[in-house]
Design a protein around this motif. Structure first.
Motif, PDB file in Angstrom:
ATOM      1  N   LYS A   1      31.228  52.839  46.278  1.00 29.23           N
ATOM      2  CA  LYS A   1      30.715  52.152  45.096  1.00 29.23           C
ATOM      3  C   LYS A   1      31.706  51.087  44.626  1.00 29.23           C
ATOM      4  O   LYS A   1      32.918  51.311  44.590  1.00 29.23           O
ATOM      5  N   THR A   2      31.160  49.951  44.237  1.00 29.00           N
ATOM      6  CA  THR A   2      31.937  48.848  43.672  1.00 29.00           C
ATOM      7  C   THR A   2      31.353  48.514  42.302  1.00 29.00           C
ATOM      8  O   THR A   2      30.300  49.018  41.935  1.00 29.00           O
ATOM      9  N   PRO A   3      32.022  47.643  41.527  1.00 32.76           N
ATOM     10  CA  PRO A   3      31.552  47.389  40.160  1.00 32.76           C
ATOM     11  C   PRO A   3      30.138  46.839  40.056  1.00 32.76           C
ATOM     12  O   PRO A   3      29.484  47.015  39.036  1.00 32.76           O
ATOM     13  N   PHE A   4      29.661  46.148  41.097  1.00 34.77           N
ATOM     14  CA  PHE A   4      28.267  45.706  41.047  1.00 34.77           C
ATOM     15  C   PHE A   4      27.534  46.134  42.300  1.00 34.77           C
ATOM     16  O   PHE A   4      28.081  46.118  43.403  1.00 34.77           O
ATOM     17  N   ASP A   5      26.282  46.551  42.110  1.00 36.22           N
ATOM     18  CA  ASP A   5      25.480  47.124  43.191  1.00 36.22           C
ATOM     19  C   ASP A   5      24.694  46.005  43.869  1.00 36.22           C
ATOM     20  O   ASP A   5      23.534  45.750  43.560  1.00 36.22           O
ATOM     21  N   THR A   6      25.357  45.319  44.792  1.00 40.93           N
ATOM     22  CA  THR A   6      24.767  44.193  45.502  1.00 40.93           C
ATOM     23  C   THR A   6      25.108  44.291  46.988  1.00 40.93           C
ATOM     24  O   THR A   6      25.863  45.164  47.411  1.00 40.93           O
ATOM     25  N   PHE A   7      24.556  43.372  47.750  1.00 41.07           N
ATOM     26  CA  PHE A   7      24.811  43.260  49.187  1.00 41.07           C
ATOM     27  C   PHE A   7      26.310  43.342  49.474  1.00 41.07           C
ATOM     28  O   PHE A   7      27.104  42.573  48.953  1.00 41.07           O
ATOM     29  N   ALA A   8      26.705  44.321  50.313  1.00 36.09           N
ATOM     30  CA  ALA A   8      28.119  44.540  50.623  1.00 36.09           C
ATOM     31  C   ALA A   8      28.245  44.946  52.091  1.00 36.09           C
ATOM     32  O   ALA A   8      27.390  45.662  52.624  1.00 36.09           O
ATOM     33  N   LEU A   9      29.324  44.519  52.725  1.00 37.05           N
ATOM     34  CA  LEU A   9      29.484  44.799  54.151  1.00 37.05           C
ATOM     35  C   LEU A   9      30.932  44.542  54.584  1.00 37.05           C
ATOM     36  O   LEU A   9      31.756  44.074  53.803  1.00 37.05           O
ATOM     37  N   ASP A  10      31.217  44.900  55.844  1.00 32.84           N
ATOM     38  CA  ASP A  10      32.439  44.501  56.542  1.00 32.84           C
ATOM     39  C   ASP A  10      33.719  45.023  55.892  1.00 32.84           C
ATOM     40  O   ASP A  10      34.712  44.298  55.766  1.00 32.84           O
ATOM     41  N   ALA A  11      33.734  46.290  55.522  1.00 32.17           N
ATOM     42  CA  ALA A  11      34.944  46.850  54.908  1.00 32.17           C
ATOM     43  C   ALA A  11      36.002  47.173  55.955  1.00 32.17           C
ATOM     44  O   ALA A  11      35.711  47.581  57.077  1.00 32.17           O
ATOM     45  N   THR A  12      37.251  46.989  55.548  1.00 25.73           N
ATOM     46  CA  THR A  12      38.389  47.455  56.315  1.00 25.73           C
ATOM     47  C   THR A  12      39.360  48.098  55.336  1.00 25.73           C
ATOM     48  O   THR A  12      39.192  48.004  54.119  1.00 25.73           O
ATOM     49  N   THR A  13      40.381  48.759  55.859  1.00 21.33           N
ATOM     50  CA  THR A  13      41.389  49.373  54.993  1.00 21.33           C
ATOM     51  C   THR A  13      42.758  49.201  55.642  1.00 21.33           C
ATOM     52  O   THR A  13      42.876  49.075  56.864  1.00 21.33           O
ATOM     53  N   PHE A  14      43.799  49.191  54.813  1.00 21.74           N
ATOM     54  CA  PHE A  14      45.159  49.058  55.331  1.00 21.74           C
ATOM     55  C   PHE A  14      46.135  49.610  54.303  1.00 21.74           C
ATOM     56  O   PHE A  14      45.826  49.687  53.103  1.00 21.74           O
ATOM     57  N   ASN A  15      47.303  50.016  54.781  1.00 14.92           N
ATOM     58  CA  ASN A  15      48.353  50.523  53.896  1.00 14.92           C
ATOM     59  C   ASN A  15      49.379  49.420  53.688  1.00 14.92           C
ATOM     60  O   ASN A  15      49.851  48.806  54.640  1.00 14.92           O
ATOM     61  N   HIS A  16      49.716  49.184  52.414  1.00 16.02           N
ATOM     62  CA  HIS A  16      50.628  48.095  52.083  1.00 16.02           C
ATOM     63  C   HIS A  16      51.324  48.426  50.774  1.00 16.02           C
ATOM     64  O   HIS A  16      50.675  48.852  49.811  1.00 16.02           O
ATOM     65  N   GLN A  17      52.633  48.279  50.757  1.00 13.84           N
ATOM     66  CA  GLN A  17      53.439  48.573  49.573  1.00 13.84           C
ATOM     67  C   GLN A  17      53.216  50.008  49.085  1.00 13.84           C
ATOM     68  O   GLN A  17      53.210  50.292  47.886  1.00 13.84           O
ATOM     69  N   GLY A  18      53.028  50.921  50.043  1.00 12.75           N
ATOM     70  CA  GLY A  18      52.864  52.330  49.721  1.00 12.75           C
ATOM     71  C   GLY A  18      51.511  52.702  49.158  1.00 12.75           C
ATOM     72  O   GLY A  18      51.313  53.835  48.696  1.00 12.75           O
ATOM     73  N   LYS A  19      50.561  51.785  49.209  1.00 18.11           N
ATOM     74  CA  LYS A  19      49.219  52.041  48.685  1.00 18.11           C
ATOM     75  C   LYS A  19      48.188  51.794  49.779  1.00 18.11           C
ATOM     76  O   LYS A  19      48.414  51.009  50.699  1.00 18.11           O
ATOM     77  N   GLN A  20      47.051  52.495  49.652  1.00 18.47           N
ATOM     78  CA  GLN A  20      45.949  52.267  50.579  1.00 18.47           C
ATOM     79  C   GLN A  20      44.970  51.290  49.925  1.00 18.47           C
ATOM     80  O   GLN A  20      44.566  51.478  48.776  1.00 18.47           O
ATOM     81  N   TRP A  21      44.592  50.257  50.681  1.00 18.90           N
ATOM     82  CA  TRP A  21      43.753  49.191  50.144  1.00 18.90           C
ATOM     83  C   TRP A  21      42.415  49.137  50.858  1.00 18.90           C
ATOM     84  O   TRP A  21      42.290  49.491  52.032  1.00 18.90           O
ATOM     85  N   TYR A  22      41.424  48.646  50.126  1.00 18.02           N
ATOM     86  CA  TYR A  22      40.064  48.459  50.635  1.00 18.02           C
ATOM     87  C   TYR A  22      39.750  46.966  50.518  1.00 18.02           C
ATOM     88  O   TYR A  22      39.941  46.361  49.460  1.00 18.02           O
ATOM     89  N   LEU A  23      39.296  46.390  51.611  1.00 16.85           N
ATOM     90  CA  LEU A  23      39.064  44.955  51.709  1.00 16.85           C
ATOM     91  C   LEU A  23      37.670  44.756  52.282  1.00 16.85           C
ATOM     92  O   LEU A  23      37.351  45.305  53.334  1.00 16.85           O
ATOM     93  N   TRP A  24      36.831  43.951  51.610  1.00 14.69           N
ATOM     94  CA  TRP A  24      35.433  43.888  52.031  1.00 14.69           C
ATOM     95  C   TRP A  24      34.774  42.596  51.566  1.00 14.69           C
ATOM     96  O   TRP A  24      35.372  41.793  50.850  1.00 14.69           O
ATOM     97  N   ALA A  25      33.508  42.416  51.981  1.00 12.25           N
ATOM     98  CA  ALA A  25      32.703  41.263  51.581  1.00 12.25           C
ATOM     99  C   ALA A  25      31.539  41.748  50.730  1.00 12.25           C
ATOM    100  O   ALA A  25      30.938  42.790  51.017  1.00 12.25           O
ATOM    101  N   GLN A  26      31.210  40.962  49.676  1.00 18.14           N
ATOM    102  CA  GLN A  26      30.117  41.369  48.792  1.00 18.14           C
ATOM    103  C   GLN A  26      29.539  40.150  48.078  1.00 18.14           C
ATOM    104  O   GLN A  26      30.233  39.164  47.801  1.00 18.14           O
ATOM    105  N   LYS A  27      28.259  40.249  47.769  1.00 13.78           N
ATOM    106  CA  LYS A  27      27.564  39.245  46.975  1.00 13.78           C
ATOM    107  C   LYS A  27      27.885  39.468  45.502  1.00 13.78           C
ATOM    108  O   LYS A  27      27.753  40.567  44.983  1.00 13.78           O
ATOM    109  N   SER A  28      28.333  38.401  44.832  1.00 17.15           N
ATOM    110  CA  SER A  28      28.549  38.463  43.392  1.00 17.15           C
ATOM    111  C   SER A  28      27.274  38.053  42.667  1.00 17.15           C
ATOM    112  O   SER A  28      26.620  37.086  43.064  1.00 17.15           O
ATOM    113  N   PRO A  29      26.907  38.775  41.597  1.00 18.48           N
ATOM    114  CA  PRO A  29      25.690  38.396  40.867  1.00 18.48           C
ATOM    115  C   PRO A  29      25.760  37.010  40.250  1.00 18.48           C
ATOM    116  O   PRO A  29      24.719  36.390  40.035  1.00 18.48           O
ATOM    117  N   ASP A  30      26.955  36.511  39.974  1.00 15.28           N
ATOM    118  CA  ASP A  30      27.066  35.247  39.243  1.00 15.28           C
ATOM    119  C   ASP A  30      27.760  34.142  40.035  1.00 15.28           C
ATOM    120  O   ASP A  30      28.189  33.133  39.472  1.00 15.28           O
TER     121      ASP A  30
END
Length: 316
Positions: A124-153
């Protein structure tokens, strides 16, 4: 210097290769868009002939029942995860193709090819729209989520977003938009930024991404940030005003993109991407099965920037 047969694996789009321990793992979109399959080999070259193992098939109905796109395999804290995009049958029928959301599977067994995969649901992301192509990576001791999504505005099909994760399928905090289609080469056919991939070199973190429609206009762009800078501050990011990997008419390689990165055993960086060897596509390009997986080495300039070169021609 490493070179590989071109194509490397036929009819596999959105390719992703994970180097984990002594093995390489390959996962990609299949032409039928109906299943997730993994290949494993002891070498990069071995992936070509490795037997694909189907680890998940789409259900007959529901939110994960159509157009299974662009999976990635990740190994996080001794558990396996697959991210993938899927559409709902009903939404597809009533609203058209671009209704995907992101989903996650988890496998707690040691072997992802024989283990049990459990559906963790939609990411789940802050807006419920077209979303795809997620990847993840560890950086600066944190796990990150990186993806593509349609913004409503924001006009267009998708932008690139980054957020920290509290667990592999749950975002933590507010996402940051890293990039949106703004240059001409990002807006051909569709206004698209998608398929982000992470590459580290020296004291810089790079994110490549793909832009424009999935025909011969498809190409790769590049973002980068100092490795010690706060990735959630937009002013720390830089964006190339020009594409970094594009169609080569001379080599008959069209629409290179949706890439990932891996390394050779010697530590050389490898670009994994798909491209077609013709432009005469009948119907929607997404249903043309001949986006083949291809590999080439990444070279590095003296200033620390990557040089992706041009897509090499098919090998005889």
């Amino acid at each position: 210097m490493h070179t590989w047969p071109n194509p490397f694996i036929e009819q596999r789009a959105d390719p992703f290769i994970l180097q984990d321990g002594n093995h390489y793992y390959f996962i990609a979109s299949v032409p039928e868009y109906d299943r997730l399959e993994i290949r494993r080999a002891d070498s990069l070259e071995g992936l070509r002939d490795a037997t694909p193992v189907v680890v998940w098939r789409k259900p007959e109905s529901g939110p994960m029942s159509e157009l299974i796109w662009a999976p990635e395999l990740h190994h996080i804290e001794n558990k396996w995860y697959i991210y993938f995009a899927a559409a709902h049958t009903q939404a597809l029928d009533s609203l058209g193709m671009f209704q995907h959301r992101m989903f996650a599977l988890e496998c707690t067994n040691a072997d992802p090819l024989t283990g049990i995969w459990v559906e963790k649901g939609q990411v789940k992301t802050p807006f419920d729209t077209f979303a795809l192509d997620a990847t993840t990576f560890n950086h600066q001791g944190k796990q990150w989520y990186l993806w593509a999504q349609k913004s409503p505005d924001i006009a267009g099909n998708s932008n690139i977003y980054l957020a920290e994760l509290s667990n592999p399928w749950t975002l933590k905090g507010e996402p940051l938009m890293l990039s949106k289609p703004e240059y001409d080469w990002e807006c051909r056919g569709f206004l698209v930024n998608e398929g982000p991939a992470v590459l580290r070199h020296g004291d810089t973190l790079f994110i490549s991404y793909s832009a424009s429609a999935t025909d011969e206009n498809y190409c790769m762009g590049l973002l980068w940030i100092a490795a010690d800078a706060d990735p959630l501050k937009p002013e720390n990011w830089q964006k190339s005003p020009h594409p970094v990997f594009t169609t080569s008419n001379e080599n008959r390689q069209y629409g290179p993109g949706h890439n990932s990165f891996t390394k050779t055993p010697d530590g050389e960086d490898v670009l994994i991407y798909h491209a077609r060897n013709y432009t005469e596509i009948e119907g929607d390009p997404l249903y043309d099965p001949n986006r083949h997986t291809r590999l080439k080495l990444v070279h590095w300039k003296e200033n620390g920037m990557p040089d992706f070169g041009i897509p090499p021609a098919d090998t005889p």
